[in-house]
Design a protein around this motif. Structure first.
Motif, PDB file in Angstrom:
ATOM      1  N   ARG A 109      20.710 -33.175  45.838  1.00 39.20           N
ATOM      2  CA  ARG A 109      20.434 -32.083  44.842  1.00 39.20           C
ATOM      3  C   ARG A 109      21.452 -30.883  44.904  1.00 39.20           C
ATOM      4  O   ARG A 109      21.953 -30.489  43.981  1.00 39.20           O
ATOM      5  CB  ARG A 109      19.012 -31.428  44.794  1.00 39.20           C
ATOM      6  CG  ARG A 109      18.719 -30.482  43.822  1.00 39.20           C
ATOM      7  CD  ARG A 109      17.277 -30.289  43.862  1.00 39.20           C
ATOM      8  NE  ARG A 109      16.147 -31.018  43.528  1.00 39.20           N
ATOM      9  CZ  ARG A 109      15.541 -31.830  44.323  1.00 39.20           C
ATOM     10  NH1 ARG A 109      15.520 -31.608  45.640  1.00 39.20           N
ATOM     11  NH2 ARG A 109      14.695 -32.905  43.934  1.00 39.20           N
ATOM     12  N   LEU A 117      24.943 -32.831  43.600  1.00 37.47           N
ATOM     13  CA  LEU A 117      24.768 -33.052  42.157  1.00 37.47           C
ATOM     14  C   LEU A 117      25.108 -31.480  41.603  1.00 37.47           C
ATOM     15  O   LEU A 117      25.666 -31.347  40.689  1.00 37.47           O
ATOM     16  CB  LEU A 117      23.571 -33.592  41.835  1.00 37.47           C
ATOM     17  CG  LEU A 117      23.587 -35.166  42.103  1.00 37.47           C
ATOM     18  CD1 LEU A 117      22.235 -35.683  41.518  1.00 37.47           C
ATOM     19  CD2 LEU A 117      24.777 -35.859  41.683  1.00 37.47           C
ATOM     20  N   ASP A 118      24.443 -30.469  42.169  1.00 34.48           N
ATOM     21  CA  ASP A 118      24.455 -29.137  41.876  1.00 34.48           C
ATOM     22  C   ASP A 118      25.995 -28.592  41.655  1.00 34.48           C
ATOM     23  O   ASP A 118      26.606 -27.981  40.864  1.00 34.48           O
ATOM     24  CB  ASP A 118      23.466 -28.275  42.504  1.00 34.48           C
ATOM     25  CG  ASP A 118      23.600 -26.865  41.680  1.00 34.48           C
ATOM     26  OD1 ASP A 118      23.207 -26.501  40.600  1.00 34.48           O
ATOM     27  OD2 ASP A 118      23.975 -25.775  42.445  1.00 34.48           O
ATOM     28  N   LYS A 119      26.583 -29.011  42.853  1.00 33.80           N
ATOM     29  CA  LYS A 119      28.000 -28.632  43.091  1.00 33.80           C
ATOM     30  C   LYS A 119      29.000 -29.134  42.211  1.00 33.80           C
ATOM     31  O   LYS A 119      30.084 -28.563  41.922  1.00 33.80           O
ATOM     32  CB  LYS A 119      28.240 -28.983  44.518  1.00 33.80           C
ATOM     33  CG  LYS A 119      29.742 -28.847  45.124  1.00 33.80           C
ATOM     34  CD  LYS A 119      29.752 -29.463  46.506  1.00 33.80           C
ATOM     35  CE  LYS A 119      31.380 -29.407  47.120  1.00 33.80           C
ATOM     36  NZ  LYS A 119      31.665 -28.157  47.597  1.00 33.80           N
ATOM     37  N   THR A 120      28.530 -30.455  41.751  1.00 35.92           N
ATOM     38  CA  THR A 120      29.676 -31.416  41.126  1.00 35.92           C
ATOM     39  C   THR A 120      29.077 -31.294  39.697  1.00 35.92           C
ATOM     40  O   THR A 120      30.036 -32.104  38.817  1.00 35.92           O
ATOM     41  CB  THR A 120      29.587 -32.854  41.569  1.00 35.92           C
ATOM     42  OG1 THR A 120      28.544 -33.352  41.646  1.00 35.92           O
ATOM     43  CG2 THR A 120      30.487 -32.464  43.012  1.00 35.92           C
ATOM     44  N   TYR A 121      28.310 -30.630  39.417  1.00 36.53           N
ATOM     45  CA  TYR A 121      27.723 -30.710  37.947  1.00 36.53           C
ATOM     46  C   TYR A 121      28.910 -30.299  36.757  1.00 36.53           C
ATOM     47  O   TYR A 121      28.713 -31.071  35.605  1.00 36.53           O
ATOM     48  CB  TYR A 121      26.437 -29.824  37.490  1.00 36.53           C
ATOM     49  CG  TYR A 121      25.663 -29.996  36.352  1.00 36.53           C
ATOM     50  CD1 TYR A 121      25.063 -31.103  36.313  1.00 36.53           C
ATOM     51  CD2 TYR A 121      25.558 -28.960  35.328  1.00 36.53           C
ATOM     52  CE1 TYR A 121      24.591 -31.382  34.954  1.00 36.53           C
ATOM     53  CE2 TYR A 121      24.836 -29.314  34.286  1.00 36.53           C
ATOM     54  CZ  TYR A 121      24.249 -30.538  34.175  1.00 36.53           C
ATOM     55  OH  TYR A 121      23.487 -30.708  32.903  1.00 36.53           O
ATOM     56  N   SER A 168      31.909 -31.393  36.867  1.00 32.86           N
ATOM     57  CA  SER A 168      32.844 -32.375  37.066  1.00 32.86           C
ATOM     58  C   SER A 168      33.385 -32.631  35.533  1.00 32.86           C
ATOM     59  O   SER A 168      32.515 -32.677  34.609  1.00 32.86           O
ATOM     60  CB  SER A 168      32.501 -33.504  37.645  1.00 32.86           C
ATOM     61  OG  SER A 168      32.043 -33.244  38.978  1.00 32.86           O
ATOM     62  N   PHE A 216      19.515 -33.785  36.287  1.00 32.59           N
ATOM     63  CA  PHE A 216      20.890 -33.528  35.699  1.00 32.59           C
ATOM     64  C   PHE A 216      21.019 -34.025  34.632  1.00 32.59           C
ATOM     65  O   PHE A 216      21.766 -35.072  34.442  1.00 32.59           O
ATOM     66  CB  PHE A 216      21.680 -33.473  36.885  1.00 32.59           C
ATOM     67  CG  PHE A 216      21.620 -33.038  38.287  1.00 32.59           C
ATOM     68  CD1 PHE A 216      22.282 -31.642  38.380  1.00 32.59           C
ATOM     69  CD2 PHE A 216      20.702 -33.188  39.064  1.00 32.59           C
ATOM     70  CE1 PHE A 216      21.909 -30.912  39.227  1.00 32.59           C
ATOM     71  CE2 PHE A 216      20.347 -32.700  40.064  1.00 32.59           C
ATOM     72  CZ  PHE A 216      20.986 -31.302  40.391  1.00 32.59           C
ATOM     73  N   ARG A 262      23.618 -33.957  32.283  1.00 30.07           N
ATOM     74  CA  ARG A 262      24.965 -34.499  32.300  1.00 30.07           C
ATOM     75  C   ARG A 262      25.323 -35.745  32.615  1.00 30.07           C
ATOM     76  O   ARG A 262      26.005 -36.399  32.098  1.00 30.07           O
ATOM     77  CB  ARG A 262      25.862 -33.410  32.932  1.00 30.07           C
ATOM     78  CG  ARG A 262      26.177 -32.133  31.759  1.00 30.07           C
ATOM     79  CD  ARG A 262      27.734 -31.503  32.198  1.00 30.07           C
ATOM     80  NE  ARG A 262      28.601 -32.561  31.935  1.00 30.07           N
ATOM     81  CZ  ARG A 262      29.776 -32.211  32.765  1.00 30.07           C
ATOM     82  NH1 ARG A 262      29.915 -32.004  33.656  1.00 30.07           N
ATOM     83  NH2 ARG A 262      30.934 -33.261  32.166  1.00 30.07           N
ATOM     84  N   LEU A 263      24.461 -36.194  33.667  1.00 33.19           N
ATOM     85  CA  LEU A 263      24.592 -37.469  34.150  1.00 33.19           C
ATOM     86  C   LEU A 263      23.939 -38.543  33.385  1.00 33.19           C
ATOM     87  O   LEU A 263      22.719 -38.552  33.286  1.00 33.19           O
ATOM     88  CB  LEU A 263      24.035 -37.352  35.839  1.00 33.19           C
ATOM     89  CG  LEU A 263      24.903 -36.873  36.792  1.00 33.19           C
ATOM     90  CD1 LEU A 263      24.213 -36.669  38.040  1.00 33.19           C
ATOM     91  CD2 LEU A 263      26.128 -37.907  37.059  1.00 33.19           C
ATOM     92  N   PHE A 320      29.437 -38.616  34.235  1.00 32.59           N
ATOM     93  CA  PHE A 320      29.268 -37.177  33.647  1.00 32.59           C
ATOM     94  C   PHE A 320      29.640 -37.359  32.300  1.00 32.59           C
ATOM     95  O   PHE A 320      30.844 -37.874  31.969  1.00 32.59           O
ATOM     96  CB  PHE A 320      30.342 -36.262  34.479  1.00 32.59           C
ATOM     97  CG  PHE A 320      29.745 -35.976  35.736  1.00 32.59           C
ATOM     98  CD1 PHE A 320      28.596 -34.938  35.986  1.00 32.59           C
ATOM     99  CD2 PHE A 320      30.113 -36.666  36.820  1.00 32.59           C
ATOM    100  CE1 PHE A 320      28.101 -34.559  37.132  1.00 32.59           C
ATOM    101  CE2 PHE A 320      29.335 -36.262  38.274  1.00 32.59           C
ATOM    102  CZ  PHE A 320      28.739 -35.333  38.344  1.00 32.59           C
TER     103      PHE A 320
END
Length: 199
Positions: free
Chosen positions: A147, A150-154, A156, A176, A178-179, A198
């Protein structure tokens, strides 16, 4: 039944050792390490067959313009297969210093390398992942760290891919929007594989 299981285990072991021999690396076996000071949901070291790794990479539609980040890169088996492709960049992120040392040694002697590999001894949550176009991972950690990742790379870039082998955190991915799950697959001798993008 028992004979069949023994035969399957023997063939997997043979494929693992033969693949390592062909690539001139040593990634066979498992490694269990002390998690003191680390996130408790990080996984121990295990690897997939060379066949499954190659198949997973082929199915992802990777091109020479891609920048690959493997999360939980271990001894470098998947990194070796990426390194034998012509790519912009290949990076392994690994929390275990011991595994990083092994991986770097493997990359130095890898047969047929076309792209240099950088192995970083880092926690994925603190690592700079900003230029990645493809993330590759084999169940490297549990839901808490997934989690956070995915929050860190959301945010992208659209089109950035995630290749996720043994996807035990599917429910986290569903949080998420966007994924987008592009496809899922499974080979007879390996785990399930999810391919995300993404949007």
């Amino acid at each position: 039944m028992e004979t069949s299981l023994r035969l399957t285990a023997f063939l997997r072991d043979l494929e693992s050792r033969a693949g390592d021999f062909f690539l001139n690396i040593h990634t066979h076996g498992s490694l269990y390490f002390d998690r003191s000071g680390a996130r408790r949901d990080y996984s121990d070291y295990e690897t997939n067959s060379h066949f499954v790794i190659r198949a997973a990479i082929r199915a992802a539609g990777i091109t020479e313009h891609d920048i690959i980040y493997e999360l939980g890169s271990g001894k470098g088996r998947a990194l070796a297969h990426f390194a034998r492709m012509k790519l912009r960049k290949v990076v392994g992120i690994e929390l275990s210093e011991e595994l990083c040392l092994i991986s770097r040694a493997n990359m130095e002697k890898l047969r047929g390398a076309k792209t240099a590999v950088e192995v970083r001894n880092e926690d994925v949550i603190g690592a700079d992942l900003s230029d990645a176009t493809v993330f590759y991972m084999f169940n490297p950690f549990g839901p808490e760290t997934m989690r956070l990742f995915l929050d860190k790379t959301y945010f992208s870039k659209a089109g950035t891919k995630i290749i996720y082998l043994n996807p035990r955190c599917r429910s986290v991915f569903a949080e998420f929007p966007r994924l987008k799950l592009i496809k899922s697959g499974k080979y007879p001798i390996g785990p399930e594989i999810d391919y995300y993008e993404f949007r």
